[in-house]
Design a protein around this motif. Structure first.
Motif, PDB file in Angstrom:
ATOM      1  N   SER A  46       0.829  -1.228   0.000  1.00  0.00           N
ATOM      2  CA  SER A  46       0.000   0.000   0.000  1.00  0.00           C
ATOM      3  C   SER A  46       0.855   1.266   0.000  1.00  0.00           C
ATOM      4  O   SER A  46       2.026   1.243   0.350  1.00  0.00           O
ATOM      5  CB  SER A  46      -0.890   0.009   1.252  1.00  0.00           C
ATOM      6  OG  SER A  46      -1.628  -1.183   1.340  1.00  0.00           O
ATOM      7  N   SER A  47       0.196   2.369  -0.371  1.00  0.00           N
ATOM      8  CA  SER A  47       0.884   3.664  -0.342  1.00  0.00           C
ATOM      9  C   SER A  47      -0.098   4.804  -0.570  1.00  0.00           C
ATOM     10  O   SER A  47      -1.035   4.653  -1.346  1.00  0.00           O
ATOM     11  CB  SER A  47       1.956   3.721  -1.440  1.00  0.00           C
ATOM     12  OG  SER A  47       2.470   5.045  -1.545  1.00  0.00           O
ATOM     13  N   LEU A  48       0.151   5.923   0.089  1.00  0.00           N
ATOM     14  CA  LEU A  48      -0.567   7.170  -0.206  1.00  0.00           C
ATOM     15  C   LEU A  48       0.439   8.195  -0.717  1.00  0.00           C
ATOM     16  O   LEU A  48       0.411   8.588  -1.883  1.00  0.00           O
ATOM     17  CB  LEU A  48      -1.270   7.685   1.053  1.00  0.00           C
ATOM     18  CG  LEU A  48      -2.141   8.942   0.883  1.00  0.00           C
ATOM     19  CD1 LEU A  48      -3.221   8.988   1.969  1.00  0.00           C
ATOM     20  CD2 LEU A  48      -1.355  10.249   0.968  1.00  0.00           C
ATOM     21  N   ARG A  49       1.399   8.560   0.095  1.00  0.00           N
ATOM     22  CA  ARG A  49       2.324   9.627  -0.254  1.00  0.00           C
ATOM     23  C   ARG A  49       3.214   9.264  -1.438  1.00  0.00           C
ATOM     24  O   ARG A  49       3.382  10.020  -2.388  1.00  0.00           O
ATOM     25  CB  ARG A  49       3.181   9.999   0.953  1.00  0.00           C
ATOM     26  CG  ARG A  49       2.475  10.939   1.950  1.00  0.00           C
ATOM     27  CD  ARG A  49       2.830  10.621   3.363  1.00  0.00           C
ATOM     28  NE  ARG A  49       2.277   9.312   3.683  1.00  0.00           N
ATOM     29  CZ  ARG A  49       1.053   9.157   4.188  1.00  0.00           C
ATOM     30  NH1 ARG A  49       0.270  10.196   4.400  1.00  0.00           N
ATOM     31  NH2 ARG A  49       0.589   7.941   4.465  1.00  0.00           N
ATOM     32  N   THR A  50       3.802   8.090  -1.388  1.00  0.00           N
ATOM     33  CA  THR A  50       4.726   7.691  -2.448  1.00  0.00           C
ATOM     34  C   THR A  50       3.994   7.572  -3.779  1.00  0.00           C
ATOM     35  O   THR A  50       4.473   8.030  -4.817  1.00  0.00           O
ATOM     36  CB  THR A  50       5.395   6.355  -2.067  1.00  0.00           C
ATOM     37  OG1 THR A  50       5.977   6.501  -0.773  1.00  0.00           O
ATOM     38  CG2 THR A  50       6.427   5.942  -3.083  1.00  0.00           C
ATOM     39  N   ARG A  51       2.792   7.004  -3.725  1.00  0.00           N
ATOM     40  CA  ARG A  51       1.976   6.812  -4.938  1.00  0.00           C
ATOM     41  C   ARG A  51       1.651   8.167  -5.569  1.00  0.00           C
ATOM     42  O   ARG A  51       1.833   8.368  -6.770  1.00  0.00           O
ATOM     43  CB  ARG A  51       0.704   6.064  -4.578  1.00  0.00           C
ATOM     44  CG  ARG A  51      -0.236   5.754  -5.708  1.00  0.00           C
ATOM     45  CD  ARG A  51      -1.534   5.167  -5.157  1.00  0.00           C
ATOM     46  NE  ARG A  51      -1.276   3.931  -4.429  1.00  0.00           N
ATOM     47  CZ  ARG A  51      -1.285   2.727  -5.014  1.00  0.00           C
ATOM     48  NH1 ARG A  51      -1.520   2.628  -6.307  1.00  0.00           N
ATOM     49  NH2 ARG A  51      -1.059   1.647  -4.313  1.00  0.00           N
ATOM     50  N   ARG A 110       7.973  -0.554  -5.166  1.00  0.00           N
ATOM     51  CA  ARG A 110       7.825  -0.661  -3.721  1.00  0.00           C
ATOM     52  C   ARG A 110       7.687  -2.125  -3.352  1.00  0.00           C
ATOM     53  O   ARG A 110       6.769  -2.787  -3.852  1.00  0.00           O
ATOM     54  CB  ARG A 110       6.633   0.136  -3.197  1.00  0.00           C
ATOM     55  CG  ARG A 110       6.228  -0.239  -1.773  1.00  0.00           C
ATOM     56  CD  ARG A 110       5.289   0.729  -1.106  1.00  0.00           C
ATOM     57  NE  ARG A 110       6.022   1.943  -0.702  1.00  0.00           N
ATOM     58  CZ  ARG A 110       5.542   2.845   0.164  1.00  0.00           C
ATOM     59  NH1 ARG A 110       4.330   2.700   0.687  1.00  0.00           N
ATOM     60  NH2 ARG A 110       6.260   3.918   0.488  1.00  0.00           N
ATOM     61  N   HIS A 147      14.329   3.466   2.449  1.00  0.00           N
ATOM     62  CA  HIS A 147      13.277   4.293   1.826  1.00  0.00           C
ATOM     63  C   HIS A 147      13.928   5.606   1.392  1.00  0.00           C
ATOM     64  O   HIS A 147      13.724   6.649   2.007  1.00  0.00           O
ATOM     65  CB  HIS A 147      12.149   4.534   2.816  1.00  0.00           C
ATOM     66  CG  HIS A 147      10.876   5.055   2.216  1.00  0.00           C
ATOM     67  ND1 HIS A 147      10.753   5.423   0.891  1.00  0.00           N
ATOM     68  CD2 HIS A 147       9.668   5.278   2.785  1.00  0.00           C
ATOM     69  CE1 HIS A 147       9.531   5.845   0.664  1.00  0.00           C
ATOM     70  NE2 HIS A 147       8.822   5.774   1.796  1.00  0.00           N
ATOM     71  N   GLN A 150      12.055   8.964   0.790  1.00  0.00           N
ATOM     72  CA  GLN A 150      11.593   9.539   2.052  1.00  0.00           C
ATOM     73  C   GLN A 150      12.743  10.242   2.765  1.00  0.00           C
ATOM     74  O   GLN A 150      12.613  11.388   3.200  1.00  0.00           O
ATOM     75  CB  GLN A 150      11.038   8.437   2.955  1.00  0.00           C
ATOM     76  CG  GLN A 150      10.505   8.956   4.298  1.00  0.00           C
ATOM     77  CD  GLN A 150       9.322   9.873   4.140  1.00  0.00           C
ATOM     78  OE1 GLN A 150       8.322   9.520   3.497  1.00  0.00           O
ATOM     79  NE2 GLN A 150       9.404  11.088   4.703  1.00  0.00           N
ATOM     80  N   CYS A 272       7.386  10.219   8.836  1.00  0.00           N
ATOM     81  CA  CYS A 272       7.182   9.997   7.398  1.00  0.00           C
ATOM     82  C   CYS A 272       5.715   9.775   7.036  1.00  0.00           C
ATOM     83  O   CYS A 272       5.353   9.869   5.851  1.00  0.00           O
ATOM     84  CB  CYS A 272       8.023   8.804   6.946  1.00  0.00           C
ATOM     85  SG  CYS A 272       7.544   7.267   7.726  1.00  0.00           S
ATOM     86  N   LEU A 273       4.871   9.449   8.024  1.00  0.00           N
ATOM     87  CA  LEU A 273       3.453   9.081   7.815  1.00  0.00           C
ATOM     88  C   LEU A 273       3.365   7.805   6.963  1.00  0.00           C
ATOM     89  O   LEU A 273       4.287   7.535   6.161  1.00  0.00           O
ATOM     90  CB  LEU A 273       2.667  10.241   7.175  1.00  0.00           C
ATOM     91  CG  LEU A 273       2.703  11.576   7.933  1.00  0.00           C
ATOM     92  CD1 LEU A 273       1.841  12.625   7.213  1.00  0.00           C
ATOM     93  CD2 LEU A 273       2.282  11.409   9.379  1.00  0.00           C
ATOM     94  N   PRO A 274       2.343   6.971   7.122  1.00  0.00           N
ATOM     95  CA  PRO A 274       1.231   7.128   8.054  1.00  0.00           C
ATOM     96  C   PRO A 274       1.661   6.942   9.503  1.00  0.00           C
ATOM     97  O   PRO A 274       2.595   6.201   9.778  1.00  0.00           O
ATOM     98  CB  PRO A 274       0.267   6.020   7.616  1.00  0.00           C
ATOM     99  CG  PRO A 274       1.158   4.956   7.069  1.00  0.00           C
ATOM    100  CD  PRO A 274       2.302   5.679   6.406  1.00  0.00           C
ATOM    101  N   ARG A 300       8.151  15.234  -0.555  1.00  0.00           N
ATOM    102  CA  ARG A 300       8.279  13.978  -1.288  1.00  0.00           C
ATOM    103  C   ARG A 300       8.173  14.231  -2.792  1.00  0.00           C
ATOM    104  O   ARG A 300       8.803  13.517  -3.593  1.00  0.00           O
ATOM    105  CB  ARG A 300       7.211  12.980  -0.814  1.00  0.00           C
ATOM    106  CG  ARG A 300       7.424  12.422   0.573  1.00  0.00           C
ATOM    107  CD  ARG A 300       8.650  11.543   0.625  1.00  0.00           C
ATOM    108  NE  ARG A 300       8.633  10.516  -0.409  1.00  0.00           N
ATOM    109  CZ  ARG A 300       7.989   9.344  -0.272  1.00  0.00           C
ATOM    110  NH1 ARG A 300       7.321   9.069   0.851  1.00  0.00           N
ATOM    111  NH2 ARG A 300       8.032   8.465  -1.247  1.00  0.00           N
TER     112      ARG A 300
HETATM  113  N1  LIG Z   1       5.920   8.022   3.826  1.00  0.00           N
HETATM  114  C1  LIG Z   1       5.454   7.208   2.868  1.00  0.00           C
HETATM  115  O1  LIG Z   1       6.184   6.595   2.087  1.00  0.00           O
HETATM  116  O2  LIG Z   1       4.057   7.139   2.823  1.00  0.00           O
HETATM  117  P1  LIG Z   1       3.242   6.044   1.988  1.00  0.00           P
HETATM  118  O3  LIG Z   1       3.586   4.700   2.562  1.00  0.00           O
HETATM  119  O4  LIG Z   1       1.797   6.469   2.196  1.00  0.00           O
HETATM  120  O5  LIG Z   1       3.680   6.139   0.541  1.00  0.00           O
END
Ligand SMILES: NC(=O)OP(=O)(O)O
Ligand SMILES: CCC[C@H](NC(C)=O)C(=O)O
Length: 315
Positions: A46-51, A110, A147, A150, A272-274, A300
């Motif tokens: 899964s991913s939010l920021r990286t995606r 990823r 990472h 990041q 870095c979140l989440p 990012r």
């Molecule tokens: N910090 C980071 O990589 O966030 P995601 O896992 O949401 O991409």
């Protein structure tokens, strides 16, 4: 630049930071560079920021972008060599990766640690098969042990907000209900060792990171002592490396709270979140004016765009 997996791949760090601030200042100044070039972002996790940030960065450079959740939209991949493929994996990585490489000029991938086999994780088995078989440059979007996008964004953020030439930066472990990879912590330590900062890691006994990432770094088992005089507090959970993948501590006294932040030199808070609120960090700290988590996430795009730009310039 044929790969971006770790801090040494970026070349001279001071120059990379200069390039990043130029990209940040003029994000659309290089939009011709990626014309008729394609990047495929492959996610095993899964991913939010990286995606989102990697797509935004590539689009800023004029690239075509495709995103593949390989185990959802593609076929479940067999990564073992020489096996009889009679399980639930209809395709081998040795076919899938060269094929993906036919459709693009750059690949981002990823692939988190699975904790099934420490050796497989720490030898970056999956990432290295993308490098070996794709035929195009590869960017890590978080691998089993690092990472880099990041960490580059984290360093950009520290450079932007530091109030002194050589700030004290503390990486602190914090509790989490699940077993998380060491990748973000490993990578942050690797980049901080190369940066002009006073770097300290604090964590419970048994959470020592691999020597390759922490050699020469001060490790302080007393979290409050580590926080004293800090300018940046970078919180992250990770599972035990020595007791591989195990959660041997869930001591909530390690949660980053206002009392501990008061020990610092009015430090900025980073993650870095989440993030699991009130496990890793209290609501009060993450919502305070000293919290940089959103600015860090915004950077990012800058780190990804700086790396992709450098790759496009060397295609
Ligand atoms: N910090 C980071 O990589 O966030 P995601 O896992 O949401 O991409
Ligand atoms: C499975 C959790 C993945 C998480 N990723 C980030 C970005 O925090 C981590 O590395 O801990």
């Amino acid at each position: 630049m044929k790969r971006f997996l770790k801090v040494t791949d970026i070349g001279d760090l001071k120059q990379a930071l200069k390039d990043a601030f130029e990209v940040k200042k003029n994000p659309y100044a290089f939009s011709e560079l990626g014309k008729n070039k394609t990047i495929i972002l492959v996610f095993f996790n899964s991913s939010l920021r990286t995606r989102l940030s990697s797509q935004k960065a590539a689009m800023n450079l004029g690239m075509n972008v495709m995103v593949l959740d390989i185990n959802k939209d593609g076929w479940k991949l067999e990564t073992e060599m020489g096996v009889v493929m009679d399980s639930d994996k209809p395709e081998h990585i040795k076919e899938a990766v060269p094929v993906i490489g036919q459709y693009c000029d750059l690949i981002g991938v990823r692939s988190f640690a699975t904790f099934e086999n420490k050796e497989d994780d720490y030898s970056e088995k999956v990432l290295n098969q993308f490098i070996q078989y794709s035929g195009v440059p590869v960017i890590s979007l978080e691998s089993a042990t690092r990472h880099p996008l990041q960490s580059f964004a984290d360093l950009i953020t520290i450079e932007e907000f530091k109030q002194k030439e050589r700030p004290k930066v503390v990486l602190t472990w914090a509790p989490h209900p699940r077993a998380l990879p060491q990748a973000v912590a490993n990578s942050f330590a690797e980049w901080m060792k190369e940066a002009d900062v006073e770097f300290v890691i604090t964590h419970p006994k048994g959470y020592e990171l691999a020597d390759e990432f922490t050699e020469g770094v001060t490790v302080e088992y007393d979290q409050k002592k580590a926080f004293e005089g800090a300018d940046f507090i970078y919180a992250k959970n990770w599972s035990s490396y020595t007791d591989y993948g195990q959660v041997t501590c869930q001591d909530m006294s390690w949660t980053v709270d206002e009392e501990k932040m008061a020990l610092t030199n009015n430090a900025k808070f980073m993650h870095c979140l989440p993030v699991r609120r009130n496990m890793i960090v209290t609501d009060g700290v993450i919502e305070s004016e000293n919290s940089l988590v959103v600015q860090e996430a915004a950077n990012r795009v800058v780190s990804a765009q700086t790396v992709i730009k450098k790759m496009l310039e060397n295609l």
